[in-house]
Scaffold this motif. Structure first.
Motif, PDB file in Angstrom:
ATOM      1  N   HIS A   1       0.847  -1.191   0.000  1.00  0.00           N
ATOM      2  CA  HIS A   1       0.000   0.000   0.000  1.00  0.00           C
ATOM      3  C   HIS A   1       0.884   1.243   0.000  1.00  0.00           C
ATOM      4  CE1 HIS A   1      -3.251   2.727   0.979  1.00  0.00           C
ATOM      5  NE2 HIS A   1      -4.112   1.722   0.865  1.00  0.00           N
ATOM      6  N   LEU A   2       1.132   1.777  -1.182  1.00  0.00           N
ATOM      7  CA  LEU A   2       2.081   2.869  -1.356  1.00  0.00           C
ATOM      8  C   LEU A   2       1.712   4.109  -0.551  1.00  0.00           C
ATOM      9  CD1 LEU A   2       4.598   4.013  -2.712  1.00  0.00           C
ATOM     10  CD2 LEU A   2       3.144   4.672  -4.641  1.00  0.00           C
ATOM     11  N   SER A   3       0.478   4.554  -0.639  1.00  0.00           N
ATOM     12  CA  SER A   3       0.124   5.807   0.046  1.00  0.00           C
ATOM     13  C   SER A   3       0.188   5.657   1.567  1.00  0.00           C
ATOM     14  CB  SER A   3      -1.260   6.308  -0.382  1.00  0.00           C
ATOM     15  OG  SER A   3      -2.264   5.401  -0.004  1.00  0.00           O
ATOM     16  N   ALA A   4      -0.158   4.495   2.080  1.00  0.00           N
ATOM     17  CA  ALA A   4      -0.053   4.267   3.525  1.00  0.00           C
ATOM     18  C   ALA A   4       1.405   4.309   3.970  1.00  0.00           C
ATOM     19  CB  ALA A   4      -0.676   2.931   3.900  1.00  0.00           C
ATOM     20  N   ALA A   5       2.273   3.696   3.175  1.00  0.00           N
ATOM     21  CA  ALA A   5       3.703   3.688   3.501  1.00  0.00           C
ATOM     22  C   ALA A   5       4.269   5.101   3.475  1.00  0.00           C
ATOM     23  CB  ALA A   5       4.461   2.796   2.525  1.00  0.00           C
ATOM     24  N   GLN A   6       3.866   5.892   2.499  1.00  0.00           N
ATOM     25  CA  GLN A   6       4.362   7.268   2.407  1.00  0.00           C
ATOM     26  C   GLN A   6       3.882   8.104   3.591  1.00  0.00           C
ATOM     27  OE1 GLN A   6       2.886   8.181  -1.508  1.00  0.00           O
ATOM     28  NE2 GLN A   6       4.834   7.663  -2.484  1.00  0.00           N
ATOM     29  N   THR A   7       2.625   7.921   3.973  1.00  0.00           N
ATOM     30  CA  THR A   7       2.079   8.657   5.110  1.00  0.00           C
ATOM     31  C   THR A   7       2.798   8.278   6.395  1.00  0.00           C
ATOM     32  OG1 THR A   7      -0.084   8.781   4.049  1.00  0.00           O
ATOM     33  CG2 THR A   7      -0.023   9.106   6.440  1.00  0.00           C
ATOM     34  N   LEU A   8       2.983   6.978   6.619  1.00  0.00           N
ATOM     35  CA  LEU A   8       3.671   6.520   7.823  1.00  0.00           C
ATOM     36  C   LEU A   8       5.131   6.967   7.852  1.00  0.00           C
ATOM     37  CD1 LEU A   8       2.247   2.922   8.236  1.00  0.00           C
ATOM     38  CD2 LEU A   8       1.936   4.852   9.788  1.00  0.00           C
ATOM     39  N   THR A   9       5.802   6.905   6.715  1.00  0.00           N
ATOM     40  CA  THR A   9       7.197   7.326   6.648  1.00  0.00           C
ATOM     41  C   THR A   9       7.328   8.807   6.990  1.00  0.00           C
ATOM     42  OG1 THR A   9       7.687   5.652   4.983  1.00  0.00           O
ATOM     43  CG2 THR A   9       9.238   7.471   5.169  1.00  0.00           C
ATOM     44  N   THR A  10       6.476   9.619   6.420  1.00  0.00           N
ATOM     45  CA  THR A  10       6.502  11.058   6.691  1.00  0.00           C
ATOM     46  C   THR A  10       6.236  11.331   8.169  1.00  0.00           C
ATOM     47  OG1 THR A  10       5.756  11.533   4.448  1.00  0.00           O
ATOM     48  CG2 THR A  10       5.473  13.277   6.079  1.00  0.00           C
ATOM     49  N   ALA A  11       5.230  10.684   8.723  1.00  0.00           N
ATOM     50  CA  ALA A  11       4.902  10.875  10.139  1.00  0.00           C
ATOM     51  C   ALA A  11       6.039  10.390  11.035  1.00  0.00           C
ATOM     52  CB  ALA A  11       3.617  10.130  10.478  1.00  0.00           C
ATOM     53  N   PHE A  12       6.639   9.276  10.675  1.00  0.00           N
ATOM     54  CA  PHE A  12       7.727   8.725  11.486  1.00  0.00           C
ATOM     55  C   PHE A  12       8.947   9.647  11.466  1.00  0.00           C
ATOM     56  CE2 PHE A  12      11.480   6.131  12.160  1.00  0.00           C
ATOM     57  CZ  PHE A  12      11.159   5.548  13.370  1.00  0.00           C
ATOM     58  N   ILE A  13       9.299  10.155  10.303  1.00  0.00           N
ATOM     59  CA  ILE A  13      10.452  11.056  10.198  1.00  0.00           C
ATOM     60  C   ILE A  13      10.206  12.326  11.016  1.00  0.00           C
ATOM     61  CG2 ILE A  13      11.724  12.548   8.589  1.00  0.00           C
ATOM     62  CD1 ILE A  13      11.430  10.229   6.535  1.00  0.00           C
ATOM     63  N   LYS A  14       8.999  12.856  10.934  1.00  0.00           N
ATOM     64  CA  LYS A  14       8.661  14.049  11.712  1.00  0.00           C
ATOM     65  C   LYS A  14       8.754  13.757  13.212  1.00  0.00           C
ATOM     66  CE  LYS A  14       5.086  17.506  12.391  1.00  0.00           C
ATOM     67  NZ  LYS A  14       3.753  17.973  12.004  1.00  0.00           N
ATOM     68  N   ALA A  15       8.210  12.627  13.641  1.00  0.00           N
ATOM     69  CA  ALA A  15       8.257  12.261  15.057  1.00  0.00           C
ATOM     70  C   ALA A  15       9.685  11.984  15.521  1.00  0.00           C
ATOM     71  CB  ALA A  15       7.376  11.037  15.310  1.00  0.00           C
ATOM     72  N   ALA A  16      10.492  11.362  14.659  1.00  0.00           N
ATOM     73  CA  ALA A  16      11.877  11.045  15.022  1.00  0.00           C
ATOM     74  C   ALA A  16      12.720  12.305  15.178  1.00  0.00           C
ATOM     75  CB  ALA A  16      12.490  10.115  13.982  1.00  0.00           C
ATOM     76  N   LYS A  17      12.376  13.352  14.441  1.00  0.00           N
ATOM     77  CA  LYS A  17      13.101  14.624  14.593  1.00  0.00           C
ATOM     78  C   LYS A  17      12.822  15.226  15.967  1.00  0.00           C
ATOM     79  CE  LYS A  17      13.449  15.879   9.744  1.00  0.00           C
ATOM     80  NZ  LYS A  17      13.002  16.773   8.680  1.00  0.00           N
ATOM     81  N   GLU A  18      11.601  15.047  16.459  1.00  0.00           N
ATOM     82  CA  GLU A  18      11.228  15.586  17.764  1.00  0.00           C
ATOM     83  C   GLU A  18      11.681  14.673  18.906  1.00  0.00           C
ATOM     84  OE1 GLU A  18       7.061  16.506  17.747  1.00  0.00           O
ATOM     85  OE2 GLU A  18       7.222  17.628  15.874  1.00  0.00           O
ATOM     86  N   THR A  19      11.769  13.385  18.641  1.00  0.00           N
ATOM     87  CA  THR A  19      12.199  12.397  19.632  1.00  0.00           C
ATOM     88  C   THR A  19      13.274  11.528  18.983  1.00  0.00           C
ATOM     89  OG1 THR A  19       9.924  12.359  20.449  1.00  0.00           O
ATOM     90  CG2 THR A  19      11.369  10.614  21.228  1.00  0.00           C
ATOM     91  N   PRO A  20      14.543  11.927  19.080  1.00  0.00           N
ATOM     92  CA  PRO A  20      15.614  11.246  18.347  1.00  0.00           C
ATOM     93  C   PRO A  20      15.751   9.751  18.645  1.00  0.00           C
ATOM     94  CG  PRO A  20      16.391  13.339  19.191  1.00  0.00           C
ATOM     95  CD  PRO A  20      15.036  13.110  19.777  1.00  0.00           C
ATOM     96  N   ASN A  21      15.400   9.290  19.826  1.00  0.00           N
ATOM     97  CA  ASN A  21      15.551   7.865  20.129  1.00  0.00           C
ATOM     98  C   ASN A  21      14.278   7.072  19.839  1.00  0.00           C
ATOM     99  OD1 ASN A  21      14.098   8.911  22.238  1.00  0.00           O
ATOM    100  ND2 ASN A  21      15.151   7.758  23.813  1.00  0.00           N
ATOM    101  N   LEU A  22      13.365   7.638  19.089  1.00  0.00           N
ATOM    102  CA  LEU A  22      12.109   6.961  18.764  1.00  0.00           C
ATOM    103  C   LEU A  22      12.305   5.601  18.086  1.00  0.00           C
ATOM    104  CD1 LEU A  22       8.991   7.068  18.719  1.00  0.00           C
ATOM    105  CD2 LEU A  22       9.187   8.207  16.512  1.00  0.00           C
ATOM    106  N   PRO A  23      13.173   5.492  17.065  1.00  0.00           N
ATOM    107  CA  PRO A  23      13.342   4.166  16.447  1.00  0.00           C
ATOM    108  C   PRO A  23      13.797   3.105  17.457  1.00  0.00           C
ATOM    109  CG  PRO A  23      14.366   5.849  15.098  1.00  0.00           C
ATOM    110  CD  PRO A  23      13.968   6.502  16.385  1.00  0.00           C
TER     111      PRO A  23
END
Length: 69
Positions: free
Chosen positions: A35-57
């Motif tokens: 599901h391409l659009s779901a993956a793109q949405t999740l990737t964008t959200a994850f990158i944004k969240a990881a910038k705010e919380t660096p140890n998120l991954p």
């Protein structure tokens, strides 16, 4: 005062960070095949969240490992 166990845990956590990020991004790449659009949405959200919380991954990966054991 930090014990040797604390230092080891800190080192383990630091070494997991790149692995955790790789694992999460690998999952998103696999999701793109389904599901391409779901993956793109999740990737964008994850990158944004990881910038705010660096140890998120690392936090996500450690939670998954704890559930598995």
């Amino acid at each position: 005062m930090m014990t040797t166990g604390d230092i080891k845990n800190e080192a383990d956590a630091a070494s997991l960070a790149p692995l955790a990020l790789y694992a999460v991004m690998f999952l998103f790449k696999e999701l793109e095949k389904i599901h391409l659009s779901a993956a793109q949405t999740l990737t964008t959200a994850f990158i944004k969240a990881a910038k705010e919380t660096p140890n998120l991954p690392r936090m996500l990966l450690s939670k998954c490992w704890k559930r598995k054991t």
